[in-house]
Enzyme design. Structure first.
Site, PDB file in Angstrom:
ATOM      1  N   TYR A 142       0.856  -1.186   0.000  1.00 15.23           N
ATOM      2  CA  TYR A 142       0.000   0.000   0.000  1.00 15.23           C
ATOM      3  C   TYR A 142       0.887   1.230   0.000  1.00 15.23           C
ATOM      4  O   TYR A 142       1.779   1.362   0.832  1.00 15.23           O
ATOM      5  CB  TYR A 142      -0.897  -0.013   1.239  1.00 15.23           C
ATOM      6  CG  TYR A 142      -1.779   1.207   1.387  1.00 15.23           C
ATOM      7  CD1 TYR A 142      -2.858   1.412   0.527  1.00 15.23           C
ATOM      8  CD2 TYR A 142      -1.539   2.142   2.395  1.00 15.23           C
ATOM      9  CE1 TYR A 142      -3.667   2.530   0.666  1.00 15.23           C
ATOM     10  CE2 TYR A 142      -2.349   3.256   2.539  1.00 15.23           C
ATOM     11  CZ  TYR A 142      -3.413   3.446   1.674  1.00 15.23           C
ATOM     12  OH  TYR A 142      -4.211   4.548   1.817  1.00 15.23           O
ATOM     13  N   ASP A 242       9.434   3.139  -0.665  1.00 12.62           N
ATOM     14  CA  ASP A 242       8.382   3.732   0.161  1.00 12.62           C
ATOM     15  C   ASP A 242       8.694   3.393   1.618  1.00 12.62           C
ATOM     16  O   ASP A 242       8.313   2.336   2.122  1.00 12.62           O
ATOM     17  CB  ASP A 242       7.012   3.192  -0.255  1.00 12.62           C
ATOM     18  CG  ASP A 242       5.879   3.768   0.588  1.00 12.62           C
ATOM     19  OD1 ASP A 242       6.168   4.492   1.573  1.00 12.62           O
ATOM     20  OD2 ASP A 242       4.714   3.481   0.286  1.00 12.62           O
ATOM     21  N   LYS A 270       5.298   9.434   8.893  1.00  9.80           N
ATOM     22  CA  LYS A 270       5.092   8.877  10.225  1.00  9.80           C
ATOM     23  C   LYS A 270       6.130   9.334  11.248  1.00  9.80           C
ATOM     24  O   LYS A 270       5.995  10.403  11.825  1.00  9.80           O
ATOM     25  CB  LYS A 270       4.994   7.357  10.146  1.00  9.80           C
ATOM     26  CG  LYS A 270       3.799   6.874   9.307  1.00  9.80           C
ATOM     27  CD  LYS A 270       3.630   5.379   9.361  1.00  9.80           C
ATOM     28  CE  LYS A 270       2.527   4.887   8.432  1.00  9.80           C
ATOM     29  NZ  LYS A 270       1.168   5.228   8.876  1.00  9.80           N
TER      30      LYS A 270
END
Length: 430
Positions: A142, A242, A270
């Site tokens: 994802y 990613d 994050k």
């Protein structure tokens, strides 16, 4: 009805599904979501005052623990000067310099506000740099909810969508758009080679989670990664790591520092924002110079480099850079997974575990999965029961079998002992 039930019922009247991000709705596991009232260290308290040990930590960012006093103070100081300027600040430069220092593959970096924005912008940049359209992603990975990436996507989409090869995982995504996205099995070296032989000169970029965390925790093989780096270099394609989830979470230098791979572009989020809405993408200066205002690849954002988020990120990066931080975090996470495995074995429950840094995965299966397909064959029903048994004992796990878990530096031995004791009780009841 308890207060969580009341709040959930109320939320559904004005918020689709009652939540602002799908996996929070408890759709896979069933039951009522816990509405958080406050959090501190490794704990949060819900609207009813019940305390839980948190094992998602805001899906990764809270690596220093909830409401870390040093981060809170940094945020307070920044907020007193204003929440946003829409103009450059020295703090942005300091954060960019720190990121480039910690992740040497990043020569220049652009701040954005979310992981989705980072991956979307990185792909646009890769296409602008190469003049090609085709991108490659991997099943179960994802990379945010940009249209071209919602093909066989992981995370919440594994719960909510029935994905088929090269069909959109979400409504509202045109088939014409995803035709530019090729989806390959994670860890499949042969499939990777075959695609590059056939279409290598058309591939603008390959984007990958270097440790997949959105179909539970799945590690890549060394051969898979080395082949990926070799082929993208040979065919002039941009390799995008990613690391929104893994960056500063699995190691101070991210997954790439553990794997010995130098990507062309890296996406971060994050942890780098310390829990504030903050992300970034960066890499080779040659590629980054194609971005506006220098080049013709456009990207902009009013809140990019937000001063309050920058302050939280700088302080968090300072904390995790201290001597012994990652040795401790890694050791505690391994200790937790070892405790889970021993408890499952004692109860005769087929169970496997894995971890890297402060990130972990557990699976109701005889061995650790290495692909999307293998994850879907684990015992999801057993996971649902285990989730609720642990929740009833005050341990909050990710409410989906397709999500990795996260620890923080505040998950000390006493906290781990409490979690493992709950696990022993839960496994015996399965």
């Amino acid at each position: 009805m308890g207060k969580n039930d009341i709040l959930f019922e109320r939320a559904q009247k004005t918020i689709p599904g009652g939540v602002n991000s799908p996996v929070r709705a408890f759709r896979q596991v069933g039951g009522t979501p816990r509405f958080v009232a406050k959090a501190k260290g490794p704990y949060f308290w819900d609207a009813e005052g019940t305390r839980y040990i948190d094992l998602i930590m805001s899906w990764g960012p809270m690596i220093a623990g909830h409401a870390n006093p040093e981060v809170v103070e940094a945020v307070k100081q920044a907020a007193e000067t204003s929440f946003s300027y829409g103009a450059p600040t020295e703090g942005e430069i300091e954060l960019a310099e720190r990121i480039c220092q910690l992740v040497p593959s990043i020569e220049q970096v652009r701040m954005v506000s979310s992981g989705t924005e980072a991956t979307m912008s990185a792909l646009r940049l890769a296409r602008g740099h190469t003049g090609r359209d085709l991108i490659i992603k991997f099943e179960g990975c994802y990379h945010g909810h940009a249209d071209s990436l919602l093909v066989k996507a992981g995370s919440g989409l594994l719960t909510f969508a029935d994905s088929t090869q090269n069909a959109p995982s979400s409504g509202g995504v045109p088939q014409d758009l995803v035709k530019h996205t090729l989806v390959l099995p994670y860890n499949d070296v042969q499939a990777l080679k075959e695609v590059f032989v056939k279409q290598g000169d058309q591939v603008a970029a390959v984007i990958i989670e270097p440790f997949a965390g959105n179909m539970n925790l799945i590690k890549p093989s060394k051969e898979f990664l080395s082949t990926l780096r070799q082929l993208t270099s040979e065919y002039g394609s941009v390799l995008i790591y990613d690391e929104v989830m893994t960056g500063f979470r699995v190691a101070l230098g991210g997954a790439q520092s553990l794997q010995g791979i130098t990507p062309d572009l890296t996406c971060l989020g994050k942890v780098m924002g310390g829990g504030m809405p903050m992300a970034a993408f960066g890499g080779k200066k040659e590629i980054m110079s194609k971005l506006a205002p220098l080049g013709n690849v456009y990207q902009a954002g009013t809140l990019s480099g937000n001063p309050v988020a920058v302050a939280a990120g700088l302080k968090t990066l300072e904390i995790i850079s201290r001597e012994g931080f990652f040795d401790c975090l890694t050791g505690q996470t391994e200790k937790l997974m070892s405790g889970f495995k021993i408890a499952a074995d004692e109860a005769g429950v087929p169970f496997a575990v894995d971890s890297v840094g402060g990130m972990f995965g557990f699976y109701f299966a005889n061995e650790v999965p290495t692909s999307f397909e293998a994850v879907t064959k684990t015992d999801i029903e057993a996971f649902k029961k285990f989730f609720h048994l642990m929740l009833d004992q005050g341990v909050y796990l990710a409410p989906s079998a397709y999500e990795a878990g996260f620890t923080s530096i505040t998950h000390d031995n006493a906290v781990l002992e409490e979690i493992i004791t709950a696990a022993k009780t839960s496994f015996k009841k399965l």
